[in-house]
Enzyme design. Sequence first.
Site, mmCIF file in Angstrom:
data_model
loop_
_atom_site.group_PDB
_atom_site.id
_atom_site.type_symbol
_atom_site.label_atom_id
_atom_site.label_comp_id
_atom_site.label_asym_id
_atom_site.label_seq_id
_atom_site.Cartn_x
_atom_site.Cartn_y
_atom_site.Cartn_z
ATOM 1 N N LEU A 33 0.704 -1.672 0.055
ATOM 2 C CA LEU A 33 -0.458 -0.228 0.057
ATOM 3 C C LEU A 33 1.049 1.651 0.084
ATOM 4 C CD1 LEU A 33 -2.362 -1.255 2.523
ATOM 5 C CD2 LEU A 33 -2.227 -0.858 -0.057
ATOM 6 N N HIS A 34 -0.110 2.298 -0.593
ATOM 7 C CA HIS A 34 0.725 3.748 -0.840
ATOM 8 C C HIS A 34 0.219 4.434 -0.292
ATOM 9 C CE1 HIS A 34 -1.030 3.707 -4.154
ATOM 10 N NE2 HIS A 34 -0.160 3.159 -4.975
ATOM 11 N N HIS A 37 -3.382 4.485 -2.069
ATOM 12 C CA HIS A 37 -4.472 3.303 -0.979
ATOM 13 C C HIS A 37 -4.784 3.942 0.168
ATOM 14 C CE1 HIS A 37 -1.777 0.175 -2.782
ATOM 15 N NE2 HIS A 37 -2.811 0.061 -3.843
ATOM 16 N N GLN A 61 -5.976 -12.605 -12.747
ATOM 17 C CA GLN A 61 -6.038 -11.588 -13.637
ATOM 18 C C GLN A 61 -4.486 -10.739 -13.748
ATOM 19 O OE1 GLN A 61 -7.130 -8.343 -9.934
ATOM 20 N NE2 GLN A 61 -5.560 -7.131 -10.668
ATOM 21 N N GLY A 147 -10.166 3.703 -7.577
ATOM 22 C CA GLY A 147 -9.373 5.170 -7.451
ATOM 23 C C GLY A 147 -9.062 5.207 -9.742
ATOM 24 N N ASP A 150 -7.020 3.502 -12.656
ATOM 25 C CA ASP A 150 -7.327 2.423 -12.972
ATOM 26 C C ASP A 150 -8.762 2.627 -13.737
ATOM 27 O OD1 ASP A 150 -4.693 0.435 -12.264
ATOM 28 O OD2 ASP A 150 -5.874 1.050 -10.783
#
Length: 285
Positions: A33-34, A37, A61, A147, A150
Amino acid sequence: MQVVTTVQEMQAVARQAHDAGQTIGCVPTMGSLHAGHASLIRHAAATHPFVVTSIFVNPTQFGPTEDFDKYPRNLERDIETVSAAGGTHIFAPSVDEMYPPGFTTTIHLRGIANKFEGTFRPGHFDGVATVVAKLLLAMAPDEAFFGQKDYQQTLVVRRMVRDLGIPSSIVVLPTMREPDGLAMSSRNVYLSPEDRMEATIIYAALCDGMEMAMRGFNDREALNKIMRTRLESIGRLDIDYVAAALADSLEEPEEFQTGDEVVLLVAAKLGTTRLIDNVLVRVGG
Ligand code: AMP
């Protein structure tokens, strides 16, 4: 902070929260996580007492030659990030928990899933749609936060949730960027110092396109060319696509109309790292 690892327990914990009158916000992620996120988690925590972040690197995916095995993973640090952002729960199932032996169901979308990322990553959105449906069924959120980073994924998720009648609202929040404009991404850790410097060209190209579109420039091919020219100033950048499309349908008319909301999209590889980014702009400002 409660860490839940099974679907059954997640559903039980979510049911208890609902029974106690709490609303649930969820943030589906692949971990590592950054601040991007964290901003989703903070928004969820501003309106929901129960905020669950899922951390699951979803194998279905990733394509066979992609980075599933080396995708960065760091649960200990992620727990700290979630906690600092106001999350109350983490849902971190194993691959076997999500895909038990004999798993055969896939959710496949036509239309919006078949261009851009869908062309360059065949099967990617089948994997995304299927895992997001499973995650939403497990976490039972009132609202799920995604977000804009994407962008095509947000369209796929919204469509899938509507088509299947999943009772969660989808909220899309802006892309968090580094001070020099690079979109934050878990994959940025792969960039060499040289890649990292050159990666800023992607947002610069999107800003070129955005500025022209805001001025009322509406020829789609010409907008693409402006962005492509900027991207090509970095010889090492391997462009998958650079495109301007109608934001709600991803259709690509020859000319946009004043007032159209348009998404400008780029996907490109720098060395072995694949980066994607986008901006939204209204033609004519
Ligand atoms: P990921 O872990 O990359 O699958 O991303 C999980 C969620 O975080 C997705 O909804 C992403 O769109 C979102 N996200 C990733 N990067 C950013 C960013 N820089 N700003 C805002 N949201 C992001």
